[in-house]
Scaffold this motif. Structure first.
Motif, PDB file in Angstrom:
ATOM      1  N   ASP A 112       0.789  -1.222   0.000  1.00 11.39           N
ATOM      2  CA  ASP A 112       0.000   0.000   0.000  1.00 11.39           C
ATOM      3  C   ASP A 112       0.823   1.275   0.000  1.00 11.39           C
ATOM      4  O   ASP A 112       0.292   2.350  -0.263  1.00 11.39           O
ATOM      5  N   SER A 113       2.108   1.159   0.319  1.00  5.43           N
ATOM      6  CA  SER A 113       2.958   2.344   0.366  1.00  5.43           C
ATOM      7  C   SER A 113       4.417   1.927   0.315  1.00  5.43           C
ATOM      8  O   SER A 113       4.775   0.860   0.823  1.00  5.43           O
ATOM      9  N   LEU A 114       5.253   2.784  -0.260  1.00  2.00           N
ATOM     10  CA  LEU A 114       6.694   2.563  -0.219  1.00  2.00           C
ATOM     11  C   LEU A 114       7.252   2.919   1.153  1.00  2.00           C
ATOM     12  O   LEU A 114       8.383   2.558   1.469  1.00  2.00           O
ATOM     13  N   ALA A 129       5.895  -4.459   5.640  1.00  2.00           N
ATOM     14  CA  ALA A 129       6.467  -3.864   4.422  1.00  2.00           C
ATOM     15  C   ALA A 129       7.855  -4.434   4.147  1.00  2.00           C
ATOM     16  O   ALA A 129       8.161  -4.830   3.022  1.00  2.00           O
ATOM     17  N   ARG A 130       8.684  -4.505   5.175  1.00  2.00           N
ATOM     18  CA  ARG A 130      10.036  -5.036   5.015  1.00  2.00           C
ATOM     19  C   ARG A 130       9.980  -6.467   4.481  1.00  2.00           C
ATOM     20  O   ARG A 130      10.733  -6.844   3.583  1.00  2.00           O
ATOM     21  N   ARG A 131       9.040  -7.243   4.982  1.00  2.00           N
ATOM     22  CA  ARG A 131       8.917  -8.640   4.540  1.00  2.00           C
ATOM     23  C   ARG A 131       8.418  -8.729   3.090  1.00  2.00           C
ATOM     24  O   ARG A 131       8.826  -9.622   2.349  1.00  2.00           O
ATOM     25  N   VAL A 132       7.557  -7.806   2.683  1.00  2.00           N
ATOM     26  CA  VAL A 132       7.087  -7.790   1.290  1.00  2.00           C
ATOM     27  C   VAL A 132       8.265  -7.490   0.359  1.00  2.00           C
ATOM     28  O   VAL A 132       8.472  -8.186  -0.640  1.00  2.00           O
ATOM     29  N   PHE A 133       9.045  -6.472   0.695  1.00  2.00           N
ATOM     30  CA  PHE A 133      10.197  -6.109  -0.140  1.00  2.00           C
ATOM     31  C   PHE A 133      11.208  -7.262  -0.216  1.00  2.00           C
ATOM     32  O   PHE A 133      11.735  -7.572  -1.280  1.00  2.00           O
ATOM     33  N   LYS A 134      11.474  -7.906   0.920  1.00  2.00           N
ATOM     34  CA  LYS A 134      12.391  -9.050   0.936  1.00  2.00           C
ATOM     35  C   LYS A 134      11.808 -10.211   0.141  1.00  2.00           C
ATOM     36  O   LYS A 134      12.519 -10.904  -0.586  1.00  2.00           O
ATOM     37  N   GLY A 135      10.488 -10.425   0.270  1.00  2.00           N
ATOM     38  CA  GLY A 135       9.825 -11.494  -0.472  1.00  2.00           C
ATOM     39  C   GLY A 135       9.976 -11.312  -1.969  1.00  2.00           C
ATOM     40  O   GLY A 135      10.246 -12.275  -2.698  1.00  2.00           O
ATOM     41  N   ILE A 136       9.815 -10.089  -2.434  1.00  2.88           N
ATOM     42  CA  ILE A 136      10.001  -9.790  -3.858  1.00  2.88           C
ATOM     43  C   ILE A 136      11.440 -10.106  -4.271  1.00  2.88           C
ATOM     44  O   ILE A 136      11.684 -10.725  -5.309  1.00  2.88           O
ATOM     45  N   GLU A 137      12.379  -9.691  -3.444  1.00  2.00           N
ATOM     46  CA  GLU A 137      13.797  -9.953  -3.717  1.00  2.00           C
ATOM     47  C   GLU A 137      14.060 -11.460  -3.806  1.00  2.00           C
ATOM     48  O   GLU A 137      14.727 -11.934  -4.731  1.00  2.00           O
ATOM     49  N   TYR A 138      13.528 -12.221  -2.862  1.00  2.00           N
ATOM     50  CA  TYR A 138      13.732 -13.676  -2.866  1.00  2.00           C
ATOM     51  C   TYR A 138      13.085 -14.324  -4.092  1.00  2.00           C
ATOM     52  O   TYR A 138      13.681 -15.193  -4.726  1.00  2.00           O
ATOM     53  N   LEU A 139      11.856 -13.923  -4.419  1.00  2.00           N
ATOM     54  CA  LEU A 139      11.189 -14.491  -5.595  1.00  2.00           C
ATOM     55  C   LEU A 139      11.998 -14.229  -6.858  1.00  2.00           C
ATOM     56  O   LEU A 139      12.167 -15.106  -7.699  1.00  2.00           O
ATOM     57  N   ARG A 140      12.514 -13.005  -7.004  1.00  2.00           N
ATOM     58  CA  ARG A 140      13.325 -12.649  -8.171  1.00  2.00           C
ATOM     59  C   ARG A 140      14.642 -13.439  -8.197  1.00  2.00           C
ATOM     60  O   ARG A 140      15.165 -13.739  -9.257  1.00  2.00           O
ATOM     61  N   GLU A 167       5.049   4.319  -9.871  1.00  3.64           N
ATOM     62  CA  GLU A 167       6.309   4.473 -10.607  1.00  3.64           C
ATOM     63  C   GLU A 167       7.312   3.398 -10.200  1.00  3.64           C
ATOM     64  O   GLU A 167       8.012   2.841 -11.045  1.00  3.64           O
ATOM     65  N   TRP A 168       7.370   3.087  -8.904  1.00  8.35           N
ATOM     66  CA  TRP A 168       8.276   2.047  -8.406  1.00  8.35           C
ATOM     67  C   TRP A 168       7.910   0.697  -9.012  1.00  8.35           C
ATOM     68  O   TRP A 168       8.787  -0.052  -9.449  1.00  8.35           O
TER      69      TRP A 168
END
Length: 172
Positions: A112-114, A129-140, A167-168
């Motif tokens: 919902d927000s950066l 939020a931190r876990r979502v960003f890390k999750g994206i990193e791990y999936l990639r 934009e992000w």
């Protein structure tokens, strides 16, 4: 076409905009289908729909269902495209690998927000939020092919950051 399967009806977050984390007295005493029953349903669905039909596994938090990735693999082998909706909280390195190995085509993560404070407040649990960003990193890390979508709930508290988030998403 697509079919949505509400694989689980509960969640580990306490989102302001959702009530899945609260006990639903209307479903008390009802049992969820077993993994084998879901497989029978998926097998029967295969007979009714065209190749490339999509199954969307949702919830609550679909990753809370212990066999959801097994069901995704099962559906994939039958020729279905598969999507899962998730808040991202459970996606650590091990889960990301399991998700990719399941053959999942697409995952839609809630973000919902950066700004972590805003996202965490909206989702009712610190550190989401931190876990979502890390999750994206791990999936990639495990796959460049899996489609990662972002689902954003627009509310007054995140409104001023929605364009930055869009934009992000476009860049990432």
């Amino acid at each position: 076409g697509f079919c949505c399967i509400g694989i689980v009806d509960s969640c580990i977050l306490k989102c302001q905009m959702c009530q899945k984390w609260k006990e639903d007295l209307g479903t008390k005493g009802f049992s969820q289908p077993t993994t084998e029953e879901w497989k029978v349903f998926i097998r029967q669905l295969r007979d009714l729909v065209d190749e490339g039909f999509e199954i969307d596994f949702g919830g609550g938090e679909a990753l809370m269902h212990r066999d959801v990735l097994e069901l995704i693999s099962f559906a994939k082998k039958l020729g279905f495209r598969n999507t899962i909706a998730s808040n991202g909280y459970l996606i650590d390195k091990h889960m990301a690998k399991r998700i990719v190995d399941s053959g999942l085509d697409s995952i839609v993560l809630s973000l919902d927000s950066l700004r972590p404070k805003i996202h965490d407040r909206m989702r009712g649990v610190k550190g989401v939020a931190r876990r979502v960003f890390k999750g994206i990193e791990y999936l990639r890390r495990y796959s460049r092919d899996i489609h990662i979508g972002i689902c954003t709930i627009i509310m007054e508290q995140n409104l001023d950051g929605v364009l930055d988030l869009a934009e992000w998403v476009e860049v990432n």
